[in-house]
Design an enzyme around this catalytic site. Sequence first.
Site, PDB file in Angstrom:
ATOM      1  N   ALA A   1       9.025  -0.635  -4.062  1.00  0.00           N
ATOM      2  CA  ALA A   1      10.111  -1.456  -4.615  1.00  0.00           C
ATOM      3  C   ALA A   1      10.359  -1.000  -6.044  1.00  0.00           C
ATOM      4  O   ALA A   1       9.492  -0.378  -6.658  1.00  0.00           O
ATOM      5  CB  ALA A   1       9.681  -2.916  -4.587  1.00  0.00           C
TER       6      ALA A   1
ATOM      7  N   GLY B   1       6.688  -0.711  -0.763  1.00  0.00           N
ATOM      8  CA  GLY B   1       7.915  -0.901   0.010  1.00  0.00           C
ATOM      9  C   GLY B   1       8.350   0.381   0.719  1.00  0.00           C
ATOM     10  O   GLY B   1       8.997   0.316   1.771  1.00  0.00           O
TER      11      GLY B   1
ATOM     12  N   GLU C   1       6.423   0.493   3.745  1.00  0.00           N
ATOM     13  CA  GLU C   1       6.891  -0.622   4.574  1.00  0.00           C
ATOM     14  C   GLU C   1       8.214  -0.273   5.267  1.00  0.00           C
ATOM     15  O   GLU C   1       8.454  -0.685   6.394  1.00  0.00           O
ATOM     16  CB  GLU C   1       7.032  -1.892   3.722  1.00  0.00           C
ATOM     17  CG  GLU C   1       5.668  -2.409   3.266  1.00  0.00           C
ATOM     18  CD  GLU C   1       5.780  -3.585   2.318  1.00  0.00           C
ATOM     19  OE1 GLU C   1       6.314  -3.405   1.216  1.00  0.00           O
ATOM     20  OE2 GLU C   1       5.342  -4.685   2.693  1.00  0.00           O
TER      21      GLU C   1
ATOM     22  N   GLU D   1       0.242  -2.301  -3.884  1.00  0.00           N
ATOM     23  CA  GLU D   1       0.747  -3.500  -4.569  1.00  0.00           C
ATOM     24  C   GLU D   1      -0.346  -4.262  -5.301  1.00  0.00           C
ATOM     25  O   GLU D   1      -0.094  -4.864  -6.354  1.00  0.00           O
ATOM     26  CB  GLU D   1       1.440  -4.434  -3.563  1.00  0.00           C
ATOM     27  CG  GLU D   1       2.822  -3.991  -3.121  1.00  0.00           C
ATOM     28  CD  GLU D   1       2.823  -3.018  -1.957  1.00  0.00           C
ATOM     29  OE1 GLU D   1       1.749  -2.441  -1.656  1.00  0.00           O
ATOM     30  OE2 GLU D   1       3.885  -2.824  -1.354  1.00  0.00           O
TER      31      GLU D   1
END
Length: 692
Positions: free
Chosen positions: A66, A105, A108, A128
């Site tokens: 992210a 992310g 992911e 994370e």
Amino acid sequence: MTAINDVTTLEKEGGIAVVTLNSPPVNALSAPVREGITNGIKQAIDDPDVKAIVLICEGKTFIAGADITEFGKAPKGPSLFDAQAMIENAPKPVVAAIHGTALGGGLEVALTCHYRVAVPSAKCGLPEVNLGLLPGAGGTQRLPRIVGPEKALEMVTTGQHVGAKKCLEMGLVDELAEEGKLREGAVAFANKIVAEKRPLKKVRDLNDKVEAARGKPEIFANIRKANARKFRGFLAPEYNIQCIEAAVNLPFDEGIKVEQKLFRELVTGTQSAAQRHVFFAERQVWKLPDVPADTPIIPVNKVGIIGAGTMGGGIAMNFLNVGLPVTIVETKQDALDRGLGVIRKNYENSAKKGRFPMEEVEKRMGLLTGSLDMNDLADCDLVIEAVFENMDVKKDVFGKLDKIVKQGAILATNTSALNIDEIATAVKRPEAVIGLHFFSPANVMRLLEVVRADKTSKSVIATSMQIARKIGKIAALVGVCPGFVGNRILAQRQREAQKLIMEGAMPWDVDRVLYDFGLPMGPFAMSDLAGLDIGWNKEKSKGETLRDRLCEMDRRGQKTGAGYYDYDENRNAKPSPVVEKMILDYAAEKGINRRKISDDEILERCIYPMINEGAKILEEGKAIRSSDIDIVWINGYGFPVYRGGPMFYGDTVGADKVLAKMKEFQATMGDDFKPAALLEKIVAEGKKFSDF
Ligand code: 3HC
Ligand code: NAI
């Protein structure tokens, strides 16, 4: 080729659509990237000629996560979930093509693709936890469905990056492409799955591995127990574990709800804010406003060290570890033998623990030359002095070095407190002189304070920073002042700790409060560990301070079985009744009226003066930025990462609150608490420490 938006293109190779993201530096999932994925995949789905889709990135890496800079801001554009749903529910196979790092992310997103292809050098991970977070886009629910809960637990609690070959073994990657030929490999793979009519594999539907772990709570109990010390104080590791537990025990959609709830809690909390601050601080610290990137670097191929004591030996290991030859000079053969012996023993111990093979010990020792003759340092590119902490001795050493060492070399001192400008007066080339302040044990501690003196050249500074990076340190550039940045701030805390035990607290009260705050140990436990007799002189000691009295009783710390605490044979500390009485007697002698001191006062008196001193350091320009001070204290003194360092902690508390307390303490206890001008200014202007 069609441009989907500024960072995304769509191109067709036969029946395969290639959606390419190009958002430097790391293709983080910013709003345009999310939009590019969503619309690019949609367009490929809508095109009847397209049979399968490859998602690939330009630049040095696949999506690295992210966009951390977006956290805490109002959401914009399609959500990451929208982008993922577009991929996962596509009626055509989507293949992730991974190079560099697929992190957070990014992984992911790849986990919502039906297949994953990677080059051998690629790495995947869910880091994370290091940002005080958990994978909040289904990672905690999908990863264990492929690799099993144990491996998933390891990945989410350590944040480790796993190499592509290992990923292939674990099933996280379906096929390896040839290095440098990812696009070709991924397109060929896509054609193959179309030809073979392979199914649209959705990770969310795989249940065998999570079901197999159901009813085995020990999996989770074990990881909590094994890491209790490492996880102490941090919220994120525990929340990550709870998410994997949810993946095991709940249906996918329910598990996602748990992940969402816990993610939201973390992302809005102070710990993650602090850890994100540290992430950027660690990168900022290398940036030197007045040392341009093209400053000439001095090639360092040979290192000289003077003094083979505690620091010299540890410093030498840093360079040997990266294959740089080191010559270490001592005054006497026995000191040299002792120093070399300690280095060898350290390496042998590491090899015994399996950190590297035994041959490596000889390889590293083979790079090390001991000498009693400073002339052997003539051809060194960098010389680091680590002799006794005495100005005359240091000046004498530098005077000699000036005559011996080749021109253009760096002449560094490891002094922890002496004035480096003065040391530089001993040479005719003060521009070559710099402080390289390693922390003990020098081969272990990550921090290096690079201390620039008045005349240090930019080239010497730039080279010192680069060499620090090479030996795996995190370096902060600081200026000359007593104690530099780290120890100067430490002195504030030490002074207050000593005052507190006179005024009413006991050493174990102070230690407990600071330990609970998150420091690895309190000041008194630390003194006991280091030895109370450092700098103590038996002949001159006249019981003037508590330390004198402890040393005179041979309570010199852990090594004598007693100091501020009593120690049993396993070095477990117990509060000492002897010390308690000594403190009470001492306070009575000095006419101090002891009072009950609250835990809040202990914390505020130990920490706020540190923040205040940090502000003084900033106003004097002795640190470049407030986040550099945080880096120093996190890496040199174990300040809890989840509090972001002393200055970030000051912002968390609020500069106004810190100022108000400093004023209150100043009114009752004097000018030890005089607020820094910068602290007053920050409050007056409604700013934060992190603005400086
Ligand atoms: N968001 C925003 N900026 C990022 C970023 C991210 N995720 N990752 C890296 N950057 C920036 C860095 O700040 C740096 O900026 P700068 O040049 O202005 O200082 C630049 O990208 C290059 O980064 P590095 O200097 O670290 O480059 P390296 O090549 O050494 O390392 C990397 C690359 C391994 C990708 C490393 O940057 C990294 O570990 N990044 C963070 C990865 C991460 O933690 N991802 C998870 C994010 S949280 C998440 O995904 C939540 C999700 O679950 C919902
Ligand atoms: P030490 O006493 O363990 O080692 C100093 C060594 O230097 C001794 O072996 C001595 O024989 C040798 N020496 C003295 N004069 C010499 C000379 N003229 N030529 C060659 N060798 C000589 O001391 P330590 O702890 O290693 O400290 C060294 C320096 O590092 C000091 O300036 C100290 O302030 C600094 N420092 C110490 C830290 C610590 O935790 N010990 C931390 C950071 C810095």
